[in-house]
Design an enzyme around this catalytic site. Structure first.
Site, mmCIF file in Angstrom:
data_model
loop_
_atom_site.group_PDB
_atom_site.id
_atom_site.type_symbol
_atom_site.label_atom_id
_atom_site.label_comp_id
_atom_site.label_asym_id
_atom_site.label_seq_id
_atom_site.Cartn_x
_atom_site.Cartn_y
_atom_site.Cartn_z
ATOM 1 N N CYS A 81 39.195 39.275 45.562
ATOM 2 C CA CYS A 81 40.019 39.429 44.487
ATOM 3 C C CYS A 81 39.557 38.595 43.173
ATOM 4 C CB CYS A 81 41.522 38.507 44.985
ATOM 5 S SG CYS A 81 42.673 38.468 43.821
ATOM 6 N N CYS B 150 45.232 42.001 37.936
ATOM 7 C CA CYS B 150 44.565 42.244 38.975
ATOM 8 C C CYS B 150 42.982 41.879 38.484
ATOM 9 C CB CYS B 150 44.552 43.768 39.506
ATOM 10 S SG CYS B 150 43.516 43.956 40.948
#
Length: 292
Positions: free
Chosen positions: A87, A230
């Site tokens: 991530c 994101c």
């Protein structure tokens, strides 16, 4: 029920529950992770970051074999409790947590290596907060079709692998981007075996200003749903648009997401091209929570 300490953090609105478990003693089940990330009955977050010493878990020991200085491992879980490889926003928030709690230090000009299931990521300070070198990227050259609610016909996408899977889809206008209903799962054909994050992107007009490419993006994250940002998806979107734009496209990009703005930079290394993500990382509050 036992209580555990936690911290809430975010990177451009992509938010995380952070749990410190230095010695790897906390065995969180998918159901417990999902409960902690629940926005109505838990703390709320797009995912959970478990802060654990690399030597304490198998995945972390693999990171140490890659980089012996990677003392800390980011054990990242999606909001539904499933394990994810990486991530990009999370690794910056993870670094902020390590520094603010005194678990690590990062002098100007130095690098903080962080272990992840997608490999070791090097974090440095930047003008906007932190920059994470996400390493090499790959594409298989395939063009899967993506169907999404709010778009009349399926659109081709570009597969981009940043240690986790992405499919980037170009839209024709801001209106198309706004019309998307990402409360409904986009359908990828053929379907990736482990799913993928799906990014929908619109180039700015002009695409390049002052040598920097500019795009807007919305994303449906695997195991989460639509998120305000994101990090790896931002990088995937910039890489895809650069590929579509041709040889004269820049290597520096500014990507607007619903939660803010992130920077993407592509640069050469001895092992091939790397890509870096830069942006803010914020810790919001801390507390304790009952663990069911």
């Amino acid at each position: 029920m036992p209580e555990i300490p936690f911290t809430k953090g975010h990177g451009t609105g992509n938010d995380f529950v952070i749990v410190a478990d230095p010695d790897g003693e906390l065995d969180l089940s998918p159901e417990q992770v999902a409960a902690l990330c629940d926005r109505r009955f838990g703390i709320g977050g797009d995912g959970l970051l478990r802060v654990v010493r690399s030597r304490a878990i198998d995945a972390g020991r693999a990171a140490l074999a890659e980089e012996p200085a990677a003392e800390w491992f980011m054990d990242y879980r999606n909001a539904d409790g499933s394990i994810a490889e990486m991530c990009g926003n999370g690794v910056r928030v993870f670094a902020r947590y390590l520094l603010d709690t005194g678990l690590a230090s990062l002098d100007p000009g130095s690098t903080l290596p962080v272990g992840t299931r997608g490999g070791v990521k090097d974090v440095t300070r930047s003008e906007t907060g932190f920059q994470a070198d996400l390493g090499r990227w790959r594409t298989d050259g395939e063009d899967p079709l993506v169907r999404a609610k709010g778009i009349d016909v399926a659109r081709p996408g570009m597969n981009v692998d940043l240690g986790n899977p992405h499919v980037v889809v170009a839209l024709a206008s801001e209106e198309e981007l706004e019309a998307l209903d990402l409360t409904v799962l986009p359908i990828i054909d053929p379907a990736p075996a482990s799913g993928a994050n799906v990014e929908f992107v619109v180039p700015s007009d002009p695409l390049v200003k002052d040598g920097v490419g500019r795009i807007r993006m919305r994303v449906f994250e695997r195991g989460v749903g639509e998120t305000l940002s994101c990090g790896t998806g931002t990088v995937a979107a910039a890489l895809a648009v650069r590929s579509w734009a041709g040889a004269q496209a820049p290597n520096n990009w500014r990507v607007e997401v619903p939660g803010g703005t992130l920077g993407v930079r592509m640069f050469p290394t001895e092992e091939g091209e790397h890509v870096a993500l830069s942006g803010p990382a914020t810790l919001v509050f801390s507390g304790t929570v009952a663990l069911a």
